[in-house]
Design an enzyme around this catalytic site. Structure first.
Site, mmCIF file in Angstrom:
data_model
loop_
_atom_site.group_PDB
_atom_site.id
_atom_site.type_symbol
_atom_site.label_atom_id
_atom_site.label_comp_id
_atom_site.label_asym_id
_atom_site.label_seq_id
_atom_site.Cartn_x
_atom_site.Cartn_y
_atom_site.Cartn_z
ATOM 1 N N SER A 54 0.865 -1.178 0.000
ATOM 2 C CA SER A 54 0.000 0.000 0.000
ATOM 3 C C SER A 54 0.899 1.224 0.000
ATOM 4 O O SER A 54 2.090 1.136 0.332
ATOM 5 C CB SER A 54 -0.874 -0.012 1.262
ATOM 6 O OG SER A 54 -1.464 1.247 1.507
ATOM 7 N N TYR A 70 -2.545 -1.065 10.425
ATOM 8 C CA TYR A 70 -2.454 -1.219 8.975
ATOM 9 C C TYR A 70 -1.089 -0.756 8.475
ATOM 10 O O TYR A 70 -0.432 -1.447 7.683
ATOM 11 C CB TYR A 70 -3.577 -0.408 8.318
ATOM 12 C CG TYR A 70 -3.717 -0.615 6.828
ATOM 13 C CD1 TYR A 70 -4.516 -1.640 6.322
ATOM 14 C CD2 TYR A 70 -3.075 0.222 5.923
ATOM 15 C CE1 TYR A 70 -4.664 -1.819 4.957
ATOM 16 C CE2 TYR A 70 -3.213 0.046 4.551
ATOM 17 C CZ TYR A 70 -4.016 -0.976 4.074
ATOM 18 O OH TYR A 70 -4.159 -1.150 2.717
#
Length: 241
Positions: free
Chosen positions: A123, A136
């Protein structure tokens, strides 16, 4: 690029990016093993696989996997003081622990066959941070170090390990983030899209599933045999600043 058909295992293929990748590579003529927590029928049927379960993952060692795409993921947005420890642990176990389990299961078969491509879906948050996403961000940062290490461990054969790091893709996961960020920042969802998600991107556009699929198609081609331990960033210029 060579379009040699491959057997591609995708985790988290029940929705969003995973589902899109499964459909893309199935249409391209590859044998796709699409997995998620529950089995379902459909154009690309889902096999049940819990990436947090050693017992569930054990069976993967018998599958003839040429390409592993570690995509399974989830999100939770909260300040650290309000972040439930169990939820924090879950995010790390799915996105980092799951990649470890699947890679460990697939590597012996890849070595026997003399070919393997392991692609982690990272990401933009593998490279930068955002508030309220500590678990995350930690998991996605961890994927980069993991990929580099396994790239070195597999350098003696035709196996590569890389991480693709896209900025925001408009998926159900991102839609849920938009709502959560709106609550956390006390702003509208439109403001979240404009001020938080797209503002750092000079191109001001969400990344598409097709762009990620294109990067994967290159990484599994013969032209990319010497690309390993790398981070492929698709971020509309975000990290160029």
């Amino acid at each position: 690029m060579n379009a040699t058909p491959r057997t591609i295992l995708i985790t988290g293929a029940g929705s969003g990016l995973g589902r899109g990748l499964a459909q893309h590579f199935s249409h391209a003529g590859h044998e796709v093993i699409a997995t998620d927590l529950a089995a379902t029928a459909g154009p690309v049927p889902l096999r049940p696989l819990d990436v947090t379960s050693d017992a569930s993952v054990a069976g993967v060692a018998d599958w003839p996997v040429d390409v592993l795409i570690n995509n399974a993921g989830l999100q939770h947005v909260a300040p650290l003081e309000e972040f439930p420890q169990a939820k924090w642990n879950q995010l790390l176990d799915v996105m980092l622990g799951g990649a470890v389990r699947l890679t460990r299961a697939c590597l012996p078969g890849m070595r026997r066959r003399g070919f393997g491509r392991i692609i982690n879906i990272g990401s933009i948050h593998s490279l930068v941070a955002s508030p309220y996403k500590s678990a995350y961000v930690a998991a996605k940062h961890g994927l980069l170090g993991f990929a580099k290490t396994i790239a070195l461990e597999t350098a003696d054969t035709d196996i590569t390990v890389n991480t693709i790091c896209p900025a925001y893709i408009r998926t159900p996961l991102v839609d849920a983030q938009i709502a959560a960020q709106a609550r956390a920042h006390n702003i509208s969802e439109d403001e979240v899209i404009r001020r938080i998600m797209l503002e750092p991107m000079p191109k001001k556009a969400f990344i598409t599933i097709e762009e990620v699929a294109g990067a994967i198609a290159f990484l599994i081609s013969p032209a990319a045999r010497n690309i390993t331990g790398q981070t492929i960033t698709i971020d509309g210029g975000w990290t160029a600043r």
